[in-house]
Design an enzyme around this catalytic site. Structure first.
Site, PDB file in Angstrom:
ATOM      1  N   GLU A   1       0.837  -1.199   0.000  1.00 48.03           N
ATOM      2  CA  GLU A   1       0.000   0.000   0.000  1.00 48.03           C
ATOM      3  C   GLU A   1       0.874   1.252   0.000  1.00 48.03           C
ATOM      4  O   GLU A   1       1.719   1.407   0.874  1.00 48.03           O
ATOM      5  CB  GLU A   1      -0.914  -0.012   1.239  1.00 48.03           C
ATOM      6  CG  GLU A   1      -1.949  -1.129   1.185  1.00 48.03           C
ATOM      7  CD  GLU A   1      -2.455  -1.576   2.556  1.00 48.03           C
ATOM      8  OE1 GLU A   1      -2.215  -0.873   3.550  1.00 48.03           O
ATOM      9  OE2 GLU A   1      -3.081  -2.657   2.619  1.00 48.03           O
TER      10      GLU A   1
ATOM     11  N   HIS B   1      -0.529   1.386  15.834  1.00 43.54           N
ATOM     12  CA  HIS B   1       0.680   1.849  15.147  1.00 43.54           C
ATOM     13  C   HIS B   1       1.915   1.704  16.038  1.00 43.54           C
ATOM     14  O   HIS B   1       2.970   2.204  15.699  1.00 43.54           O
ATOM     15  CB  HIS B   1       0.542   3.317  14.748  1.00 43.54           C
ATOM     16  CG  HIS B   1      -0.455   3.578  13.666  1.00 43.54           C
ATOM     17  ND1 HIS B   1      -1.801   3.497  13.857  1.00 43.54           N
ATOM     18  CD2 HIS B   1      -0.297   3.922  12.364  1.00 43.54           C
ATOM     19  CE1 HIS B   1      -2.437   3.793  12.721  1.00 43.54           C
ATOM     20  NE2 HIS B   1      -1.545   4.048  11.800  1.00 43.54           N
TER      21      HIS B   1
ATOM     22  N   PRO C   1      -4.619  -8.867   9.042  1.00 49.24           N
ATOM     23  CA  PRO C   1      -5.467  -9.399   7.967  1.00 49.24           C
ATOM     24  C   PRO C   1      -4.722 -10.439   7.119  1.00 49.24           C
ATOM     25  O   PRO C   1      -5.350 -11.276   6.477  1.00 49.24           O
ATOM     26  CB  PRO C   1      -5.825  -8.164   7.136  1.00 49.24           C
ATOM     27  CG  PRO C   1      -5.719  -7.025   8.092  1.00 49.24           C
ATOM     28  CD  PRO C   1      -4.570  -7.398   9.009  1.00 49.24           C
TER      29      PRO C   1
ATOM     30  N   GLU D   1      -4.232  -6.487   2.895  1.00 54.97           N
ATOM     31  CA  GLU D   1      -2.993  -7.145   3.314  1.00 54.97           C
ATOM     32  C   GLU D   1      -2.988  -8.633   3.004  1.00 54.97           C
ATOM     33  O   GLU D   1      -1.939  -9.207   2.660  1.00 54.97           O
ATOM     34  CB  GLU D   1      -2.756  -6.916   4.802  1.00 54.97           C
ATOM     35  CG  GLU D   1      -2.435  -5.476   5.183  1.00 54.97           C
ATOM     36  CD  GLU D   1      -3.641  -4.563   5.205  1.00 54.97           C
ATOM     37  OE1 GLU D   1      -4.782  -5.078   5.141  1.00 54.97           O
ATOM     38  OE2 GLU D   1      -3.465  -3.334   5.277  1.00 54.97           O
TER      39      GLU D   1
ATOM     40  N   LEU E   1      -6.005  -1.869  -1.202  1.00 59.29           N
ATOM     41  CA  LEU E   1      -5.798  -1.930   0.251  1.00 59.29           C
ATOM     42  C   LEU E   1      -6.277  -3.289   0.781  1.00 59.29           C
ATOM     43  O   LEU E   1      -7.449  -3.459   1.097  1.00 59.29           O
ATOM     44  CB  LEU E   1      -6.594  -0.789   0.890  1.00 59.29           C
ATOM     45  CG  LEU E   1      -6.219  -0.275   2.271  1.00 59.29           C
ATOM     46  CD1 LEU E   1      -7.027   0.968   2.600  1.00 59.29           C
ATOM     47  CD2 LEU E   1      -6.312  -1.294   3.359  1.00 59.29           C
TER      48      LEU E   1
HETATM   49  C1  LIG Z   1      -5.975  -2.924   7.658  1.00 58.77           C
HETATM   50  C2  LIG Z   1      -5.297  -1.613   7.516  1.00 58.77           C
HETATM   51  N1  LIG Z   1      -4.325  -1.477   6.597  1.00 58.77           N
HETATM   52  C3  LIG Z   1      -3.677  -0.296   6.453  1.00 58.77           C
HETATM   53  C4  LIG Z   1      -4.011   0.767   7.229  1.00 58.77           C
HETATM   54  C5  LIG Z   1      -3.268   2.094   7.086  1.00 58.77           C
HETATM   55  N2  LIG Z   1      -4.179   3.098   6.511  1.00 58.77           N
HETATM   56  C6  LIG Z   1      -4.807   3.997   7.286  1.00 58.77           C
HETATM   57  S1  LIG Z   1      -5.879   4.920   6.408  1.00 58.77           S
HETATM   58  C7  LIG Z   1      -5.503   4.131   4.966  1.00 58.77           C
HETATM   59  C8  LIG Z   1      -6.196   4.518   3.711  1.00 58.77           C
HETATM   60  C9  LIG Z   1      -7.665   4.434   3.839  1.00 58.77           C
HETATM   61  O1  LIG Z   1      -8.264   4.869   2.677  1.00 58.77           O
HETATM   62  P1  LIG Z   1      -9.826   4.924   2.541  1.00 58.77           P
HETATM   63  O2  LIG Z   1     -10.422   3.626   2.934  1.00 58.77           O
HETATM   64  O3  LIG Z   1     -10.133   5.418   1.187  1.00 58.77           O
HETATM   65  O4  LIG Z   1     -10.273   5.980   3.660  1.00 58.77           O
HETATM   66  P2  LIG Z   1      -9.878   7.529   3.741  1.00 58.77           P
HETATM   67  O5  LIG Z   1      -8.584   7.617   4.472  1.00 58.77           O
HETATM   68  O6  LIG Z   1      -9.793   8.053   2.360  1.00 58.77           O
HETATM   69  O7  LIG Z   1     -10.978   8.149   4.521  1.00 58.77           O
HETATM   70  C10 LIG Z   1      -4.528   3.159   5.187  1.00 58.77           C
HETATM   71  C11 LIG Z   1      -3.943   2.321   4.142  1.00 58.77           C
HETATM   72  C12 LIG Z   1      -5.027   0.584   8.182  1.00 58.77           C
HETATM   73  N3  LIG Z   1      -5.422   1.586   8.996  1.00 58.77           N
HETATM   74  N4  LIG Z   1      -5.654  -0.596   8.305  1.00 58.77           N
END
Ligand SMILES: Cc1ncc(C[n+]2csc(CCOP(=O)(O)OP(=O)(O)O)c2C)c(N)n1
Ligand SMILES: [Mg+2]
Lengths: 326, 360
Positions: free
Chosen positions: A30, A130, A90, A61, A59
């Site tokens: 990602e 985190h 995941p 894992e 997105l």
């Molecule tokens: C399972 C998981 N993988 C990776 C992350 C790291 N992460 C936090 S926000 C994000 C992007 C999320 O994008 P979206 O679903 O479009 O929501 P937005 O941030 O645009 O509101 C990622 C990859 C996470 N929080 N949870």
């Protein structure tokens, strides 16, 4: 030419080197492609080696790790990123059910030369999930290697060794010290063998085993007790599994005392394993109870409580003194 | 409105007021009185103010990482306003407008982003779950809450949110499938803000839109202009009513845009053009709704200025009230894992306390 890098830069250089040396190496996850990773570990890989070999994924894992299994079976060497170790769960099913087992399951027909990289550990004032240190969770799984560097030099050499290793390696990166200090390291590729600890400092009175971001904290503590006349041997484990048992067995035979310092929770952690080994192999040399100083058996607190969780250099120093005085 | 009048397979999008604030579908203007309209607009302004202040506190080093909602206020406020008192809200983490509508106090919200777990402890009667950081995982909880309602024969419904990135996750697909199979009274809102951190929506899925994914799960899906508060309110209300009647779940794609950074740790100039952002600024949901309300004499510029000032002061006051006294109580780190603290935890707490007090 000086090549003075931080841990994160050393990781990037290791990836650059190996993508150059071996065109079966592919890097994905990602935000690793266009952006070059949220911590910039994969910066410029896509620019240099193209979208085929360094790319962003949807997105998911489980799919990232699961497809890496397929790629590894089909002749590539995938190096995939979990954005944070806390988001590797995941993919837990793929890691435990397949990554760890394919070689054994197929009686050696399929091996998986793949690496799963992830930043881990606390101390960066982050949101939930985190900050955890869950190396023990993975280290207990037969068939997985778990590697944790603590310096730029080691980060590069260990990552290159991990990529070249014929078996799957979880490469957990101490994000708290990603940029804490720089070190001059060779620009070309080099390997540091997996499964080998490093004696950072020789000493007579007590052995300390640690890894990752706790290494600099232990070094600070060691300086504090040095003024009080305590001579400490410090071992950076570097590979959690398979563990370099001889490194600390021999050391304890000399010092008679051992302290394991880790950020992860205490109960059923890696420290428990190290101390069991010491009890089995060096029991008669012990002059004080083998001791652990670790994170609590609690969820890692959000930033306003974080300072309590990670053992501080002062606490480490106090514990060293207590053991030596025992 | 009828969900089936907007076919996601044909990429049809539901819109009631256009970006200039003009009513496009006059008979779709919801039946809300001036006080209700003002409340909605005020909540959007509140959301914006909370974000802007948090960003400025963050720049001053007074706030930790913060995920702003800039540009998504209509999608959040409009959808959440369709709920009744007993309904549930199951958020991801970028739903500030929806939290406010559902009665989450700003103090909680700021405490959360300020790094204190108490931010996630809602006042009694506020049926809003804590932030769920692992992307898409919350959708399963929403589906399960709805399944329990069916078993208990209760009529409240569940509104849950996920981002465009989250729709790539297994959890999203599993939750939708369960919800449909068990006719769970859930409304899934996908806030498609076009990015998951740096990753463009185009990289997440080759599906023309996200709403059409509903079809494969046997539930209605609708693509809605997420910057149009009336469209969001109507579509969600229709879906909520369906759910309440026992007709099962609905998927709503709120087509919107993240005007700000992913979080304060992110630099969007690395992966998107200013021109694109500028285009979307013109479609700012607050501008749009403001134009509509002014045009229809519900509010005027003076009201807007007064309201912004009042909100600004309230936000400042709330932030300052937590700023200096929000450190975590040591015991709280240990106390809430189980109903009764196990001996090993008590021992660790005691040992650490005695260290803090200067040794054994
Ligand atoms: C399972 C998981 N993988 C990776 C992350 C790291 N992460 C936090 S926000 C994000 C992007 C999320 O994008 P979206 O679903 O479009 O929501 P937005 O941030 O645009 O509101 C990622 C990859 C996470 N929080 N949870
Ligand atoms: Mg998004």
């Amino acid at each position: 030419m000086a090549n003075t890098l931080s841990i994160i830069q050393a990781i990037n250089q290791a990836l650059m080197n190996e993508m150059k040396n071996d065109d079966t190496v592919v890097v994905y996850g990602e935000d690793v492609g266009v952006e070059g990773g949220v911590f910039r570990a994969t910066v410029d890989l896509q620019k240099t080696y193209g979208k085929e070999r360094a790319f962003d994924t949807p997105l998911a894992e489980s799919a990232i790790v699961g497809t890496a299994v397929g790629m590894a079976i089909n002749g590539l060497k995938p190096v995939v990123e979990m954005q944070f170790s806390g988001f590797s769960y995941p993919a837990f099913n793929q890691i435990i059910s397949h990554v760890a087992r394919m070689r054994n399951r197929s009686r050696g027909q399929y091996n998986l030369p793949m690496v799963i990289r992830a930043p881990y550990g606390g101390g960066i004032r982050a949101l939930e999930h985190h900050s955890e240190s869950t190396e023990a969770l993975y280290a207990q799984i037969p068939g997985l290697k778990v590697v944790i560097p603590s310096t730029p030099y080691d980060a590069k050499g260990l990552l290159i060794a991990a990529i070249r290793d014929p078996d799957p390696v979880l490469f957990w990166e101490p994000k708290r010290i990603y940029r804490a200090f720089k070190q001059e390291i060779p620009e070309e590729a080099y390997e540091i063998p997996l499964g080998k600890a490093k004696i950072l400092q020789e000493g007579e009175d007590i052995t300390i085993v640690t890894w990752g971001a706790m290494v600099p904290d232990v070094q600070k503590a060691v300086k504090m007790v040095q003024d009080k006349g305590i001579s400490t041997e410090v071992i950076d484990l570097r590979t959690i599994s398979p563990m370099d048992r001889e490194s600390f067995i021999q050391s304890v035979k000399k010092t008679g005392r051992i302290l394991v310092v880790h950020e992860a929770p205490k109960t059923l952690g890696v420290g428990a394993e190290i101390i069991s080994i010491v009890n089995e192999k060096a029991f008669l040399h012990l002059e004080a109870p083998p001791t652990r100083l670790t994170g609590f058996d609690t969820t890692f607190p959000l930033p306003r409580g974080e300072k309590h969780y990670i053992p501080s250099p002062e606490r480490i120093a106090k514990t060293i003194e207590d053991i030596v005085k025992y | 409105m009828r969900l089936e009048d907007y076919n996601p397979m044909k990429n049809e999008m539901y819109q009631v007021i256009d970006p200039s604030g003009k009513a496009k579908e006059k008979d779709h203007i919801p039946d809300l009185d001036d006080e209700q309209l003002k409340y909605l607009f005020r909540t959007m302004l509140y959301t914006r103010t909370i974000d802007e202040k948090a960003l400025s506190y963050q720049r001053q080093g007074r706030m930790l990482t913060y995920a702003p909602n800039l540009g998504q206020e209509a999608a959040q406020v409009g959808s959440a306003y369709s709920l009744d008192k007993e309904d549930w809200l199951v958020p991801a983490f970028r739903e500030l407008g929806a939290w406010l509508v559902r009665g989450v106090p700003l103090k909680n919200i700021y405490l959360y982003w300020y790094g204190n777990e108490w931010g996630s402890h809602m006042p009694d009667g506020v049926k809003v779950l804590p932030v769920s950081v692992p992307i898409a995982s919350q959708l399963q909880h929403a589906t399960g809450i709805g399944m329990a309602n069916n078993i208990k024969n209760e009529k409240n419904v569940v509104l849950t949110y996920v981002g465009d990135g989250g729709t790539s996750h297994g959890d999203f697909h599993e939750a939708l499938n369960f919800a449909s199979v068990f006719k769970s009274p859930v409304v899934f809102i996908v806030q498609n803000n076009q990015y998951a951190i740096s990753t463009s929506r185009k990289v997440q899925t080759l599906s023309e839109n996200i709403a059409l994914k509903a079809t494969a799960y046997g539930m209605p899906g609708i693509l809605v202009d997420g910057n149009d508060i009336f469209a969001m309110y109507n579509a969600t209300k229709t879906a909520v009513d369906r759910a309440r009647k026992g007709e099962g779940p609905t998927l709503i794609e709120a087509y919107t845009y993240r005007l700000g950074a992913h979080t304060t740790s992110d630099d969007p100039t690395k992966y998107r053009d200013d021109a694109e952002v500028e285009e979307w600024r013109k479609k700012d949901p607050i501008l749009r709704f403001g134009e509509y309300l002014k045009e229809n004499n519900v509010v005027d510029d003076e009201w807007i200025e007064e309201t912004k000032k009042e909100l600004g002061e309230e936000v400042k006051k709330t932030f300052e009230s937590i700023e200096d006294n929000s450190d975590t109580e040591l015991e709280d780190i240990f106390k809430y894992h189980f109903e009764k603290m196990p001996a090993q935890l008590q021992e660790q707490l005691d040992e650490y306390r005695s260290f803090l007090e200067g040794g054994k």
